[in-house]
Design an enzyme around this catalytic site. Structure first.
Site, PDB file in Angstrom:
ATOM      1  NE  ARG A  14      -2.506 -18.581  -8.382  1.00 51.67           N
ATOM      2  CZ  ARG A  14      -3.530 -18.025  -9.019  1.00 51.67           C
ATOM      3  NH1 ARG A  14      -4.591 -18.742  -9.297  1.00 51.67           N
ATOM      4  NH2 ARG A  14      -3.484 -16.753  -9.372  1.00 51.67           N
ATOM      5  CG  ASP A  61      -7.489 -10.357   2.608  1.00 53.53           C
ATOM      6  OD1 ASP A  61      -6.349  -9.889   2.376  1.00 53.53           O
ATOM      7  OD2 ASP A  61      -8.529  -9.918   2.097  1.00 53.53           O
ATOM      8  CE1 TYR A 153       2.538  -7.123  -9.361  1.00 56.73           C
ATOM      9  CE2 TYR A 153       4.151  -6.401 -10.985  1.00 56.73           C
ATOM     10  CZ  TYR A 153       3.688  -7.353 -10.092  1.00 56.73           C
ATOM     11  OH  TYR A 153       4.382  -8.533  -9.933  1.00 56.73           O
ATOM     12  CE  LYS A 157       4.905  -7.252  -6.696  1.00 54.43           C
ATOM     13  NZ  LYS A 157       4.906  -8.263  -5.648  1.00 54.43           N
TER      14      LYS A 157
END
Ligand code: NAD
Length: 245
Positions: A14, A61, A153, A157
């Site tokens: 998605r 996973d 996060y 990144k």
């Protein structure tokens, strides 16, 4: 023997990953989706096959090194090649650093950074053997400038940019390029869950005065995996309407 290139897209069921999969399918690459969401994988695979290419999906996973290796062994049996890897799967678990649990920090690093390492390691031998490969890591502008509530996060990144550059240097002489894309605010299920206040704060700082769409990222991926981009490696490119200028 099928001559089309084979592209693995993690988190391809998605969102941004799905648009990347559709874009690569429209350029006649066979698509392999790795995700956790079965229904979304089925739906996306149906849409991709309408473009006349093959699409398979694996419920894997990406943090499970053994499972990833088993899937790679399955895909590459009969000497099949892996040409393209898009490390797109990612999660958020936002919290202020004072409140962030070890678990919240570790889980985001594990999926976004360690998972990308695991997938890269799993495909790289095959790409080296074929002397051709394209790896694109989906980082984020917050990996460049940080963001309150996203210590986990943004660290993951930023780490992905280091992974990109180190891997790029290791494999450049083998015909393999490795690049990172830093999307800004892209409309998706990940950003739909943000409050209107947070969304407005982003909008106020986007010179283009609009949010991005998944296809804006997908268009750049299409170019980076093409033969035309063969001399671009170790690069970090923002797709953010000017947000992080
Ligand atoms: P999304 O949540 O819609 O899609 C992420 C996909 O990754 C999902 O299908 C999910 O099932 C899959 N996934 C999660 N954990 C996985 C795991 N352990 N193994 C396999 N699959 C797993 O998110 P999105 O907005 O489409 O984001 C895609 C990528 O783009 C992410 O890496 C995200 O950090 C990055 N990104 C998004 C934005 C944005 O504004 N949406 C901005 C910058 C970067």
């Amino acid at each position: 023997m099928n001559e089309l290139k084979q592209a693995i897209i993690t988190g391809g069921a998605r969102g941004i990953g799905k648009q990347i999969a559709l874009a690569l399918a429209s350029r006649k690459n066979n698509i392999i989706l790795w995700d956790l969401l079965e229904e979304e994988c089925q739906q996306t695979a149906r849409e991709i096959e309408q473009q006349g290419v093959k699409c398979s999906y694996y419920l894997v996973d990406i943090t499970d090194q053994k499972a990833v290796q088993e899937v790679i062994n399955e895909i590459t049996k009969d000497d099949r090649k892996i040409d393209i890897l898009i490390n797109n799967a990612g999660i958020t678990k936002d919290n202020l650093i004072m409140k962030m649990t070890d678990q919240e920090f570790r889980k985001v690093i594990e999926v976004n950074l360690t998972g990308s390492f695991i997938c890269t390691k799993a495909v790289i031998r095959n790409m080296i053997k074929n002397r051709w490969g394209r790896i694109v890591n989906i980082s984020s502008v917050v990996g460049l400038f940080g963001n309150p509530g996203q210590a986990n996060y943004s660290s993951s990144k930023a780490g992905l940019i280091g992974l990109t550059k180190s891997t790029a240097k290791e494999v450049a002489s083998r015909g393999i390029t490795v690049n990172a894309i830093c999307p800004g605010f892209i409309q998706s299920e990940m950003t739909d869950k943000l409050s209107d206040k947070v969304k407005q704060a982003y909008m106020d700082n986007i010179p283009a005065r609009k949010f991005g769409e998944a296809k804006d990222v997908a268009n750049l991926v299409s170019f980076l995996v093409s033969d035309e981009a063969s001399y671009i490696t170790g690069e970090v490119i923002r797709v953010d309407g000017g947000l992080a200028m």
